[in-house]
Enzyme design. Sequence first.
Site, PDB file in Angstrom:
ATOM      1  N   LEU A  33      36.886  41.452  41.531  1.00 22.50           N
ATOM      2  CA  LEU A  33      37.571  40.172  41.568  1.00 22.50           C
ATOM      3  C   LEU A  33      36.859  39.317  40.200  1.00 22.50           C
ATOM      4  O   LEU A  33      35.931  39.238  39.911  1.00 22.50           O
ATOM      5  CB  LEU A  33      36.995  39.468  42.922  1.00 22.50           C
ATOM      6  CG  LEU A  33      37.729  39.946  44.136  1.00 22.50           C
ATOM      7  CD1 LEU A  33      36.860  39.229  45.496  1.00 22.50           C
ATOM      8  CD2 LEU A  33      38.774  40.075  44.212  1.00 22.50           C
ATOM      9  N   HIS A  37      41.779  35.959  40.352  1.00 18.43           N
ATOM     10  CA  HIS A  37      41.519  36.174  42.020  1.00 18.43           C
ATOM     11  C   HIS A  37      41.075  34.800  42.598  1.00 18.43           C
ATOM     12  O   HIS A  37      41.601  34.475  43.661  1.00 18.43           O
ATOM     13  CB  HIS A  37      40.889  37.329  42.422  1.00 18.43           C
ATOM     14  CG  HIS A  37      41.265  38.651  41.799  1.00 18.43           C
ATOM     15  ND1 HIS A  37      40.575  39.315  40.831  1.00 18.43           N
ATOM     16  CD2 HIS A  37      42.542  39.451  41.950  1.00 18.43           C
ATOM     17  CE1 HIS A  37      41.319  40.354  40.687  1.00 18.43           C
ATOM     18  NE2 HIS A  37      42.489  40.518  41.129  1.00 18.43           N
ATOM     19  N   GLN A  61      51.021  52.159  44.129  1.00 20.17           N
ATOM     20  CA  GLN A  61      51.600  51.507  43.043  1.00 20.17           C
ATOM     21  C   GLN A  61      51.268  52.017  41.736  1.00 20.17           C
ATOM     22  O   GLN A  61      51.475  51.174  40.865  1.00 20.17           O
ATOM     23  CB  GLN A  61      51.422  49.979  43.336  1.00 20.17           C
ATOM     24  CG  GLN A  61      50.027  49.360  43.167  1.00 20.17           C
ATOM     25  CD  GLN A  61      49.760  48.070  43.716  1.00 20.17           C
ATOM     26  OE1 GLN A  61      49.667  47.729  44.644  1.00 20.17           O
ATOM     27  NE2 GLN A  61      49.464  47.238  42.633  1.00 20.17           N
ATOM     28  N   ASP A 150      51.348  37.935  37.286  1.00 18.51           N
ATOM     29  CA  ASP A 150      52.519  39.082  37.644  1.00 18.51           C
ATOM     30  C   ASP A 150      53.812  38.585  38.111  1.00 18.51           C
ATOM     31  O   ASP A 150      54.105  38.338  39.090  1.00 18.51           O
ATOM     32  CB  ASP A 150      51.787  39.757  38.786  1.00 18.51           C
ATOM     33  CG  ASP A 150      50.512  40.609  38.430  1.00 18.51           C
ATOM     34  OD1 ASP A 150      50.521  41.788  37.741  1.00 18.51           O
ATOM     35  OD2 ASP A 150      49.416  40.228  38.510  1.00 18.51           O
ATOM     36  N   GLN A 153      56.200  40.723  39.900  1.00 15.84           N
ATOM     37  CA  GLN A 153      55.892  40.884  41.269  1.00 15.84           C
ATOM     38  C   GLN A 153      56.205  39.635  42.166  1.00 15.84           C
ATOM     39  O   GLN A 153      56.495  39.767  43.104  1.00 15.84           O
ATOM     40  CB  GLN A 153      54.176  41.153  41.041  1.00 15.84           C
ATOM     41  CG  GLN A 153      53.703  41.229  42.506  1.00 15.84           C
ATOM     42  CD  GLN A 153      52.534  41.672  42.537  1.00 15.84           C
ATOM     43  OE1 GLN A 153      52.063  42.922  42.397  1.00 15.84           O
ATOM     44  NE2 GLN A 153      51.292  40.904  42.623  1.00 15.84           N
ATOM     45  N   VAL A 176      45.046  32.071  35.056  1.00 18.10           N
ATOM     46  CA  VAL A 176      43.830  31.981  34.779  1.00 18.10           C
ATOM     47  C   VAL A 176      43.251  32.757  33.582  1.00 18.10           C
ATOM     48  O   VAL A 176      43.475  33.730  33.456  1.00 18.10           O
ATOM     49  CB  VAL A 176      42.780  32.078  35.813  1.00 18.10           C
ATOM     50  CG1 VAL A 176      41.289  31.610  35.410  1.00 18.10           C
ATOM     51  CG2 VAL A 176      43.034  31.140  37.105  1.00 18.10           C
ATOM     52  N   MET A 184      42.927  36.574  32.315  1.00 19.23           N
ATOM     53  CA  MET A 184      42.182  37.356  33.091  1.00 19.23           C
ATOM     54  C   MET A 184      42.819  38.579  33.850  1.00 19.23           C
ATOM     55  O   MET A 184      44.018  38.347  34.246  1.00 19.23           O
ATOM     56  CB  MET A 184      41.414  36.758  34.085  1.00 19.23           C
ATOM     57  CG  MET A 184      40.374  35.630  33.506  1.00 19.23           C
ATOM     58  SD  MET A 184      39.123  34.999  34.353  1.00 19.23           S
ATOM     59  CE  MET A 184      38.394  33.959  33.443  1.00 19.23           C
TER      60      MET A 184
HETATM   61  P1  AMP Z   1      45.380  42.557  41.363  1.00 16.91           P
HETATM   62  O1  AMP Z   1      44.054  42.628  42.036  1.00 16.91           O
HETATM   63  O2  AMP Z   1      45.383  42.732  39.794  1.00 16.91           O
HETATM   64  O3  AMP Z   1      46.459  43.165  42.320  1.00 16.91           O
HETATM   65  O4  AMP Z   1      45.766  40.843  41.595  1.00 16.91           O
HETATM   66  C1  AMP Z   1      45.752  40.377  42.474  1.00 16.91           C
HETATM   67  C2  AMP Z   1      46.503  39.023  42.585  1.00 16.91           C
HETATM   68  O5  AMP Z   1      45.667  38.158  41.664  1.00 16.91           O
HETATM   69  C3  AMP Z   1      47.677  38.980  42.012  1.00 16.91           C
HETATM   70  O6  AMP Z   1      48.774  38.153  42.909  1.00 16.91           O
HETATM   71  C4  AMP Z   1      47.741  38.703  40.574  1.00 16.91           C
HETATM   72  O7  AMP Z   1      48.799  37.982  40.218  1.00 16.91           O
HETATM   73  C5  AMP Z   1      46.388  37.739  40.724  1.00 16.91           C
HETATM   74  N1  AMP Z   1      45.795  37.426  39.517  1.00 16.91           N
HETATM   75  C6  AMP Z   1      45.199  38.483  38.727  1.00 16.91           C
HETATM   76  N2  AMP Z   1      44.905  38.095  37.651  1.00 16.91           N
HETATM   77  C7  AMP Z   1      45.389  36.685  37.573  1.00 16.91           C
HETATM   78  C8  AMP Z   1      45.085  35.763  36.507  1.00 16.91           C
HETATM   79  N3  AMP Z   1      44.574  35.672  35.467  1.00 16.91           N
HETATM   80  N4  AMP Z   1      45.331  34.238  37.014  1.00 16.91           N
HETATM   81  C9  AMP Z   1      45.871  34.295  38.043  1.00 16.91           C
HETATM   82  N5  AMP Z   1      46.286  35.044  39.270  1.00 16.91           N
HETATM   83  C10 AMP Z   1      46.106  36.476  38.863  1.00 16.91           C
END
Ligand code: AMP
Length: 285
Positions: A33, A37, A61, A150, A153, A176, A184
């Site tokens: 995280l 997140h 995935q 994403d 997605q 973010v 990030m």
């Molecule tokens: P992940 O752990 O990469 O599957 O991401 C989980 C969730 O966090 C997904 O909905 C991502 O789009 C979101 N997420 C990942 N990185 C960012 C970011 N930099 N800014 C906003 N949401 C993010």
Amino acid sequence: MDVLTRIRDTQVRAEKDRREGKTIGVVPTMGALHEGHLSLVRAARSSCDIVTVTIFVNPKQFGAGEDFNSYPRVLDRDISVCENERVDVVFAPEAGEMYPEGFSTTVRVSGLTASWEGSARPTHFDGVTTVVTKLFAITKPHRAYFGQKDAQQVAVIKRMVRDLNFDLEIVVCPIVREPDGLAMSSRNVYLSPGERQEALALVRSLKKAEELVASGTTKSLDIVESMKQVLTDSEIRKRDYIAIVNPDTMEPVETLEPGVRVLVAVAARVGKTRLIDNTIVTLAE
Ligand code: AMP
């Protein structure tokens, strides 16, 4: 905070919360995280009674040859981060709990999964929609939080929720970024210091697109050409795609229309790390 690994325990907890009239917000993640997140967790915390974070590195995935085995796994740290954010439930199952012997169902959204991320990673979205469907059935949320990071997605999940009549709201939170602009991502830890600098070209290319649209450029081809130039000037040769598309359908937009939101998305490899980033632009009316 409850840390649960069993599907049934998580469903029982969600049923109890629902019986008590509480609203449940879920934040699906693969862990490791970061502030991206946490922005979703905080959005959920501010508008739901119960915040559930799921942490599951979903094998379905990842394609063959992708980074499933090396994906960062730091569950203990993630749990204490969730505790600090006043999360109520962490659901962190093992793969065998999610996909037991004999598991044979796939949830597939056709059409808008075929292009862009879908053509670079052909099995990726089937894995995402299948796991997200399961996570909805397990955590029983009123709201589910996803990041604009994403972008495809988001389009796919929204379509699935609409098509399958899931009785919940999808909340999309802004990207973010690090102070220097890099979006990030849990995958940023793979970048060497040199690659970390190179990766900034993705943000520069998106800034270029924003500037061009702000100054009235309407042709996507012109925007794509300028973005390509920014990437090649920065030694990024392994470009997967530059997409200028309708953010809901992922269909290409050839000419920008005033007042209509358009998604500009880029994917490229920096060293061995595949990075994605995007921005939404709107031509002035
Ligand atoms: P992940 O752990 O990469 O599957 O991401 C989980 C969730 O966090 C997904 O909905 C991502 O789009 C979101 N997420 C990942 N990185 C960012 C970011 N930099 N800014 C906003 N949401 C993010």
